[in-house]
Structures are given as C-alpha cells and as structure tokens.
Enzyme design. Structure first.
Site, PDB file in Angstrom:
ATOM      1  CG  ASP A  13      28.193  36.467  63.841  1.00 60.82           C
ATOM      2  OD1 ASP A  13      28.495  35.674  62.940  1.00 60.82           O
ATOM      3  OD2 ASP A  13      27.126  36.406  64.482  1.00 60.82           O
ATOM      4  CG  HIS A  42      33.824  31.049  60.080  1.00 61.73           C
ATOM      5  ND1 HIS A  42      34.736  30.130  60.511  1.00 61.73           N
ATOM      6  CD2 HIS A  42      33.001  31.294  61.138  1.00 61.73           C
ATOM      7  CE1 HIS A  42      34.472  29.821  61.771  1.00 61.73           C
ATOM      8  NE2 HIS A  42      33.431  30.502  62.170  1.00 61.73           N
TER       9      HIS A  42
HETATM   10  P1  IMP Z   1      21.936  27.134  67.286  1.00 59.30           P
HETATM   11  O1  IMP Z   1      23.427  27.129  67.387  1.00 59.30           O
HETATM   12  O2  IMP Z   1      21.468  27.180  65.849  1.00 59.30           O
HETATM   13  O3  IMP Z   1      21.295  26.067  68.104  1.00 59.30           O
HETATM   14  O4  IMP Z   1      21.450  28.538  67.925  1.00 59.30           O
HETATM   15  C1  IMP Z   1      21.626  28.826  69.324  1.00 59.30           C
HETATM   16  C2  IMP Z   1      22.063  30.268  69.539  1.00 59.30           C
HETATM   17  O5  IMP Z   1      23.385  30.443  68.990  1.00 59.30           O
HETATM   18  C3  IMP Z   1      21.199  31.311  68.829  1.00 59.30           C
HETATM   19  O6  IMP Z   1      21.164  32.471  69.643  1.00 59.30           O
HETATM   20  C4  IMP Z   1      21.951  31.592  67.545  1.00 59.30           C
HETATM   21  O7  IMP Z   1      21.670  32.868  67.029  1.00 59.30           O
HETATM   22  C5  IMP Z   1      23.378  31.495  68.036  1.00 59.30           C
HETATM   23  N1  IMP Z   1      24.326  31.144  66.967  1.00 59.30           N
HETATM   24  C6  IMP Z   1      24.549  29.923  66.428  1.00 59.30           C
HETATM   25  N2  IMP Z   1      25.509  29.993  65.487  1.00 59.30           N
HETATM   26  C7  IMP Z   1      25.914  31.273  65.443  1.00 59.30           C
HETATM   27  C8  IMP Z   1      26.915  31.960  64.704  1.00 59.30           C
HETATM   28  O8  IMP Z   1      27.637  31.414  63.883  1.00 59.30           O
HETATM   29  N3  IMP Z   1      27.046  33.291  64.934  1.00 59.30           N
HETATM   30  C9  IMP Z   1      26.287  33.921  65.855  1.00 59.30           C
HETATM   31  N4  IMP Z   1      25.358  33.326  66.575  1.00 59.30           N
HETATM   32  C10 IMP Z   1      25.164  32.007  66.383  1.00 59.30           C
HETATM   33 MG    MG Z   2      29.366  34.208  61.588  1.00 58.69          MG
END
Ligand code: IMP
Ligand code: MG
Length: 334
Positions: A13, A42
């Site tokens: 982000d 995105h």
């Molecule tokens: P997962 O990727 O869904 O397994 O989540 C694991 C960690 O990564 C969590 O803390 C999510 O909030 C974070 N996370 C996954 N994708 C994103 C993203 O696109 N932006 C910000 N945090 C993310």
């Molecule tokens: Mg994002």
C-alpha cells in the site's frame, strides 16, 4: 529503462499502482507483468475513475501495453475475468499456463485456520494456495477452460521483448516488510516480495533488469497484525490526514511516521536504483499538485535530500496527488 522492477519498500500500500500507471503513460510501456497474487489491491486513478486491481496489471492505462500475469503468480479466475471486463483489456491480456489457481477452498482454509486468522491475513486464500503448489497438487492455468483464450508463455514473451529493446515493467506486490524471508516473520505474506523474487516469478534473469524502483510512502501503514515501529493512534492518524482503509479488504490501516532505517533496508534488499516517494502531499500539504522539485517548500526538499543521503539512492519520483500525472519526475534532472 527497458526492463524495470517496481517493488514495495514497507508493508504494501505504498502507492505502487500510481507509479506503475504513471510509467505506463509517460514511458509508453510495451509490457506490464503482474506478479504476486489476488490478496494485493493496486489502486489506480484513471480518467477520474478509481480502480482497485487484484489481478490485471496497472499498465492497462496505456492502451498499447500488453498485459501479462506471471507464471509465479496465483490466479483467482472469477476476479481475473471480472477485472478484464472492468478494464476492457480482453484483447491484450495473457496469463502464463503455469500460474497457480486459487480456489474457493483456499479462501475457506485461510478464513477458518486459527493461526492464519491470528496473523490477520486478507482471507483470499493465498497462503493455502501456495502450500498446495508446494505439495505439487495445485491446479494451474492450463487446467482451467475459462482461461484458455488467455494462455501465454510469459517468460518467453518478456525475454523476447527485452531482446527487442521494448519497455517492460515487472509489477511487484506488497512490500519488503511482508516478505516471507526478509519481513517481520511470522507476520508476513506467503511469498518473498523483493525485487529478486519478482524477477523469478516473471521468468526474467537478474542481469536483464535495468532499474529497480522501490516505492516508499511518505508515512508508513500496515494492515493486519505484527510490529509497526513508531505506530501512532487512529485519532492521531486522522488528525495528521494519514488515516487510510485497505483498498482490498476495507480494514483500517495502522500508521506510523517514515522510518529511515527501514527505507535503507528496503533499498539494500531490493538493490534499488531509484526511489519513488508517494503521498508526499499528505505529509507536506503545500506540495499538493506540485510538478517540479524546485517549487517545493524548503522543509519538503530537505526531507527528500535526507532520504537520498541516508539511502544513497536518488528519489526519482515524488507523488503529489492521486492521479497518475500528479507527480514530480526527476529522472531527466539526474
Ligand atoms: P495474506 O497475504 O493474505 O496471507 O496476509 C498476510 C499479511 O500480509 C497480513 O498482515 C495482510 O494484511 C498482509 N497483506 C497481504 N496483502 C497485502 C496488501 O496487498 N497490502 C497490505 N498488506 C497485505
Ligand atoms: Mg494495496
């Protein structure tokens, strides 16, 4: 910059979507390759409309750009097809035959597993889908009839494009601090998010890359569980104008001031050649809509100088608003 990698430097982000859309329009990108998975959204503002893309590469804003989904990516078929309609890119998008498929069962496993819930995952099922790939039982794109019209050999296409001096952008997801290897383990995502991993997922060798742009937001945010150095309260974040909610999951984003040590680490581990500093106008409101470095107030310029000195890397892009063209591009001045 024939072949450029865009990588996030903090917890995702950071505004990668905005930098990608700017480069697509400005450099007339020939190819944009999405790595990673559907958990990452995105955000792109284009012609006054906001897109939160989980699958389609951000380079779609340039109508001649060929869009590809990498062999190392995970594809959520319904989301992929929905975004193709939203962005009207049916004739210029391809997905590698070997990309893994995320199925409903993966999302259910993600949402019901107590350990994963404790980590605050997005619930899209990316971790369980990657586990299945590692077990070698995952479905891949070529097993799915709806994907047949889009199947491509992404690594060959991109390497041929680089041979012909076309401009290629490899779009990473999330940020270094969410990397499975380099981040705040176990509070991380299911893959390495560094520039090297982005190349590996796409099928581009490290010697073929010309630039690595690490994207850093002028303040830091994080969704989900895990450490966030210097974290401030939601009330304080609202007061400073830093409060955000996640584009993908609508969750509140936690926030903290810019951390120079983490910025340095992101530059080192990504081998960055350039920094993009986004949301600069949120921290320095007088910079809103700025187009040149010289017009920025002194304290804003000093901050940028400090980032460059600390990381020994040029700040080539400065985001001054949400639209792709709200940006200071310093590449020509360097
Ligand atoms: P997962 O990727 O869904 O397994 O989540 C694991 C960690 O990564 C969590 O803390 C999510 O909030 C974070 N996370 C996954 N994708 C994103 C993203 O696109 N932006 C910000 N945090 C993310
Ligand atoms: Mg994002």
């Amino acid at each position: 910059m024939p072949c450029t990698v865009i990588a996030g430097g903090f917890w995702g982000d950071e505004g990668k979507g905005k930098i990608i859309s700017y480069l697509a329009l400005k450099d007339k990108l020939d190819f944009c390759v999405r790595t990673g998975s559907v958990n990452a959204a995105h955000t792109i503002w284009h012609d006054g409309k906001r897109y939160a893309l989980h699958m389609v590469p951000g380079g779609f804003v340039h109508e001649k750009c060929r869009l590809l989904v990498a062999p190392g990516a995970n594809v959520h078929v319904a989301q992929f097809l929905k975004e193709i309609d939203e962005t009207d890119v049916k004739r210029r998008i391809g997905v590698d035959s070997q990309a893994s498929i995320i199925e409903e069962k993966h999302s259910t496993q993600d949402k019901t597993n107590a350990h994963l819930k404790g980590l605050g995952t997005t619930g899209w099922g990316v971790g369980p889908a990657i586990e299945e790939r590692v077990r070698r039982t995952a479905k891949i794109a070529k097993d799915v009839p709806e994907l047949r019209p889009y199947l491509a050999d992404v690594a060959t296409e991109i390497n041929d494009a680089i041979d012909k001096d076309k401009t290629v952008l490899l779009e990473g997801t999330q940020g270094l601090q969410l990397s499975l290897f380099h981040g705040t383990y176990p509070y991380v995502t299911g893959r390495d998010t560094s520039a090297s991993a982005i190349c590996s997922e796409a099928g581009v060798g490290p010697t073929r890359v010309n630039d690595v742009v690490v994207v850093l937001k002028a303040f830091m945010t994080r969704v989900g569980t895990g450490p966030l150095p210097g974290e401030i309260s939601k009330e304080e974040a609202q007061k400073r104008g830093w409060f955000e909610t996640a584009a993908g999951t609508d969750r509140d984003r936690r926030s903290a001031p810019f951390d120079f040590e983490l910025a340095k680490k992101a530059v080192m581990l990504n081998g960055a050649t350039q920094i993009a500093l986004t949301k600069f106008d949120c921290v320095h409101p007088k910079c809103k809509g700025g187009k040149t470095f010289d017009e920025l107030p002194k304290d804003a310029r000093q901050f940028i100088d400090r980032v460059e000195k600390y990381t020994k890397t040029p700040v080539a892009f400065i985001g001054t608003g949400p639209e792709a063209l709200d940006l200071i591009d310093r590449r020509k001045q360097q």
